[in-house]
Motif scaffolding. Structure first.
Motif, PDB file in Angstrom:
ATOM      1  N   LYS A   1       0.846  -1.187   0.000  1.00 40.87           N
ATOM      2  CA  LYS A   1       0.000   0.000   0.000  1.00 40.87           C
ATOM      3  C   LYS A   1       0.887   1.245   0.000  1.00 40.87           C
ATOM      4  CE  LYS A   1      -3.646   2.240   2.516  1.00 40.87           C
ATOM      5  NZ  LYS A   1      -4.560   2.267   3.602  1.00 40.87           N
ATOM      6  N   GLN A   2       0.503   2.235  -0.813  1.00 40.64           N
ATOM      7  CA  GLN A   2       1.275   3.475  -0.905  1.00 40.64           C
ATOM      8  C   GLN A   2       0.889   4.431   0.210  1.00 40.64           C
ATOM      9  OE1 GLN A   2       0.449   4.952  -4.883  1.00 40.64           O
ATOM     10  NE2 GLN A   2       2.552   4.485  -5.461  1.00 40.64           N
ATOM     11  N   SER A   3       1.886   5.153   0.677  1.00 40.29           N
ATOM     12  CA  SER A   3       1.614   6.177   1.680  1.00 40.29           C
ATOM     13  C   SER A   3       1.007   7.403   0.985  1.00 40.29           C
ATOM     14  CB  SER A   3       2.909   6.575   2.395  1.00 40.29           C
ATOM     15  OG  SER A   3       3.755   7.273   1.505  1.00 40.29           O
ATOM     16  N   LYS A   4       0.463   8.298   1.765  1.00 39.99           N
ATOM     17  CA  LYS A   4      -0.129   9.524   1.208  1.00 39.99           C
ATOM     18  C   LYS A   4       0.925  10.338   0.464  1.00 39.99           C
ATOM     19  CE  LYS A   4      -3.880  10.121   4.503  1.00 39.99           C
ATOM     20  NZ  LYS A   4      -4.449  10.994   5.537  1.00 39.99           N
ATOM     21  N   SER A   5       2.129  10.415   1.012  1.00 41.81           N
ATOM     22  CA  SER A   5       3.169  11.201   0.348  1.00 41.81           C
ATOM     23  C   SER A   5       3.578  10.561  -0.980  1.00 41.81           C
ATOM     24  CB  SER A   5       4.380  11.393   1.256  1.00 41.81           C
ATOM     25  OG  SER A   5       4.970  10.164   1.588  1.00 41.81           O
ATOM     26  N   ASP A   6       3.578   9.228  -1.050  1.00 41.72           N
ATOM     27  CA  ASP A   6       3.888   8.551  -2.311  1.00 41.72           C
ATOM     28  C   ASP A   6       2.810   8.841  -3.350  1.00 41.72           C
ATOM     29  OD1 ASP A   6       6.225   7.418  -1.347  1.00 41.72           O
ATOM     30  OD2 ASP A   6       5.269   5.504  -0.813  1.00 41.72           O
ATOM     31  N   VAL A   7       1.561   8.812  -2.935  1.00 35.94           N
ATOM     32  CA  VAL A   7       0.447   9.096  -3.842  1.00 35.94           C
ATOM     33  C   VAL A   7       0.539  10.538  -4.335  1.00 35.94           C
ATOM     34  CG1 VAL A   7      -2.057   9.343  -4.005  1.00 35.94           C
ATOM     35  CG2 VAL A   7      -1.080   7.352  -2.851  1.00 35.94           C
ATOM     36  N   LEU A   8       0.807  11.466  -3.439  1.00 34.69           N
ATOM     37  CA  LEU A   8       0.920  12.875  -3.830  1.00 34.69           C
ATOM     38  C   LEU A   8       2.097  13.091  -4.782  1.00 34.69           C
ATOM     39  CD1 LEU A   8       0.099  14.711  -0.487  1.00 34.69           C
ATOM     40  CD2 LEU A   8      -1.300  14.592  -2.557  1.00 34.69           C
ATOM     41  N   ARG A   9       3.218  12.434  -4.511  1.00 37.73           N
ATOM     42  CA  ARG A   9       4.376  12.540  -5.391  1.00 37.73           C
ATOM     43  C   ARG A   9       4.038  12.006  -6.785  1.00 37.73           C
ATOM     44  NH1 ARG A   9       7.856  11.974  -1.147  1.00 37.73           N
ATOM     45  NH2 ARG A   9       7.582   9.736  -1.006  1.00 37.73           N
ATOM     46  N   ASP A  10       3.314  10.888  -6.816  1.00 34.13           N
ATOM     47  CA  ASP A  10       2.904  10.283  -8.074  1.00 34.13           C
ATOM     48  C   ASP A  10       1.987  11.220  -8.863  1.00 34.13           C
ATOM     49  OD1 ASP A  10       3.308   8.032  -9.631  1.00 34.13           O
ATOM     50  OD2 ASP A  10       1.449   7.060  -8.948  1.00 34.13           O
ATOM     51  N   ILE A  11       1.019  11.795  -8.185  1.00 34.59           N
ATOM     52  CA  ILE A  11       0.085  12.726  -8.824  1.00 34.59           C
ATOM     53  C   ILE A  11       0.830  13.952  -9.357  1.00 34.59           C
ATOM     54  CG2 ILE A  11      -1.835  14.336  -8.382  1.00 34.59           C
ATOM     55  CD1 ILE A  11      -2.922  12.164  -6.437  1.00 34.59           C
ATOM     56  N   LEU A  12       1.734  14.480  -8.574  1.00 27.61           N
ATOM     57  CA  LEU A  12       2.513  15.649  -8.984  1.00 27.61           C
ATOM     58  C   LEU A  12       3.370  15.321 -10.204  1.00 27.61           C
ATOM     59  CD1 LEU A  12       3.326  18.554  -8.427  1.00 27.61           C
ATOM     60  CD2 LEU A  12       5.044  17.715  -6.854  1.00 27.61           C
ATOM     61  N   ALA A  13       4.019  14.167 -10.204  1.00 31.19           N
ATOM     62  CA  ALA A  13       4.860  13.765 -11.334  1.00 31.19           C
ATOM     63  C   ALA A  13       4.028  13.632 -12.606  1.00 31.19           C
ATOM     64  CB  ALA A  13       5.576  12.458 -11.023  1.00 31.19           C
ATOM     65  N   ARG A  14       2.857  13.028 -12.487  1.00 30.30           N
ATOM     66  CA  ARG A  14       1.980  12.888 -13.658  1.00 30.30           C
ATOM     67  C   ARG A  14       1.505  14.245 -14.163  1.00 30.30           C
ATOM     68  NH1 ARG A  14      -1.710   7.634 -12.111  1.00 30.30           N
ATOM     69  NH2 ARG A  14       0.042   6.202 -11.920  1.00 30.30           N
ATOM     70  N   GLY A  15       1.194  15.133 -13.242  1.00 33.23           N
ATOM     71  CA  GLY A  15       0.771  16.476 -13.632  1.00 33.23           C
ATOM     72  C   GLY A  15       1.865  17.223 -14.366  1.00 33.23           C
ATOM     73  N   ILE A  16       3.093  17.067 -13.892  1.00 36.37           N
ATOM     74  CA  ILE A  16       4.234  17.716 -14.549  1.00 36.37           C
ATOM     75  C   ILE A  16       4.432  17.132 -15.939  1.00 36.37           C
ATOM     76  CG2 ILE A  16       6.750  17.968 -14.479  1.00 36.37           C
ATOM     77  CD1 ILE A  16       6.425  18.197 -11.382  1.00 36.37           C
ATOM     78  N   GLU A  17       4.340  15.809 -16.069  1.00 34.71           N
ATOM     79  CA  GLU A  17       4.481  15.164 -17.377  1.00 34.71           C
ATOM     80  C   GLU A  17       3.422  15.676 -18.346  1.00 34.71           C
ATOM     81  OE1 GLU A  17       4.226  10.970 -16.715  1.00 34.71           O
ATOM     82  OE2 GLU A  17       6.110  10.919 -15.584  1.00 34.71           O
ATOM     83  N   GLU A  18       2.177  15.765 -17.881  1.00 36.69           N
ATOM     84  CA  GLU A  18       1.091  16.248 -18.736  1.00 36.69           C
ATOM     85  C   GLU A  18       1.307  17.697 -19.143  1.00 36.69           C
ATOM     86  OE1 GLU A  18      -2.759  15.464 -17.012  1.00 36.69           O
ATOM     87  OE2 GLU A  18      -2.220  13.373 -16.630  1.00 36.69           O
ATOM     88  N   LYS A  19       1.758  18.524 -18.212  1.00 38.26           N
ATOM     89  CA  LYS A  19       2.010  19.941 -18.517  1.00 38.26           C
ATOM     90  C   LYS A  19       3.141  20.083 -19.522  1.00 38.26           C
ATOM     91  CE  LYS A  19       1.236  24.289 -18.058  1.00 38.26           C
ATOM     92  NZ  LYS A  19       0.044  24.887 -18.645  1.00 38.26           N
ATOM     93  N   ARG A  20       4.205  19.287 -19.367  1.00 37.63           N
ATOM     94  CA  ARG A  20       5.320  19.334 -20.320  1.00 37.63           C
ATOM     95  C   ARG A  20       4.849  18.926 -21.717  1.00 37.63           C
ATOM     96  NH1 ARG A  20      10.439  20.211 -18.417  1.00 37.63           N
ATOM     97  NH2 ARG A  20      11.349  19.223 -20.252  1.00 37.63           N
ATOM     98  N   LEU A  21       3.963  17.935 -21.790  1.00 38.86           N
ATOM     99  CA  LEU A  21       3.433  17.525 -23.085  1.00 38.86           C
ATOM    100  C   LEU A  21       2.610  18.651 -23.694  1.00 38.86           C
ATOM    101  CD1 LEU A  21       2.847  15.557 -25.365  1.00 38.86           C
ATOM    102  CD2 LEU A  21       0.985  14.613 -23.956  1.00 38.86           C
ATOM    103  N   GLU A  22       1.760  19.275 -22.915  1.00 35.75           N
ATOM    104  CA  GLU A  22       0.932  20.371 -23.432  1.00 35.75           C
ATOM    105  C   GLU A  22       1.808  21.524 -23.931  1.00 35.75           C
ATOM    106  OE1 GLU A  22      -2.280  20.135 -24.087  1.00 35.75           O
ATOM    107  OE2 GLU A  22      -2.103  18.106 -23.273  1.00 35.75           O
ATOM    108  N   ILE A  23       2.849  21.856 -23.187  1.00 39.15           N
ATOM    109  CA  ILE A  23       3.762  22.927 -23.614  1.00 39.15           C
ATOM    110  C   ILE A  23       4.467  22.519 -24.904  1.00 39.15           C
ATOM    111  CG2 ILE A  23       5.898  24.150 -23.031  1.00 39.15           C
ATOM    112  CD1 ILE A  23       4.922  24.040 -20.069  1.00 39.15           C
ATOM    113  N   ALA A  24       4.921  21.276 -24.967  1.00 39.05           N
ATOM    114  CA  ALA A  24       5.604  20.787 -26.169  1.00 39.05           C
ATOM    115  C   ALA A  24       4.681  20.853 -27.382  1.00 39.05           C
ATOM    116  CB  ALA A  24       6.097  19.360 -25.942  1.00 39.05           C
TER     117      ALA A  24
END
Length: 75
Positions: free
Chosen positions: A1-24
């Motif tokens: 089971k993932q901790s809350k901080s792991d889940v938040l880190r995962d969500i943040l990383a995905r958001g950054i990836e999506e934003k980089r794609l949109e900018i690209a």
């Protein structure tokens, strides 16, 4: 089971990836990036970036100048 901080880190990383794609994609459409440069900016293989362009029906433009820029470090 993932901790809350792991889940938040995962969500943040995905958001950054999506934003980089949109900018690209935006910079590619404005012809500020070649397809190769946009794919690298989005941390994607070029083939995957081209697939995304096709899926989103974004016009693919590639000029001789783009080719020169993309290959200048190879020579």
């Amino acid at each position: 089971k993932q901790s809350k901080s792991d889940v938040l880190r995962d969500i943040l990383a995905r958001g950054i990836e999506e934003k980089r794609l949109e900018i690209a994609l935006e910079r590619f459409q404005k012809k500020e990036f070649s397809a190769w440069k946009a794919a690298r900016f989005a941390s994607l293989p070029l083939t995957q970036f081209l697939d995304i362009l096709a899926e989103r029906k974004i016009n693919f433009h590639y000029t001789l100048d783009d080719l020169k820029e993309d290959t200048k470090d190879l020579i």
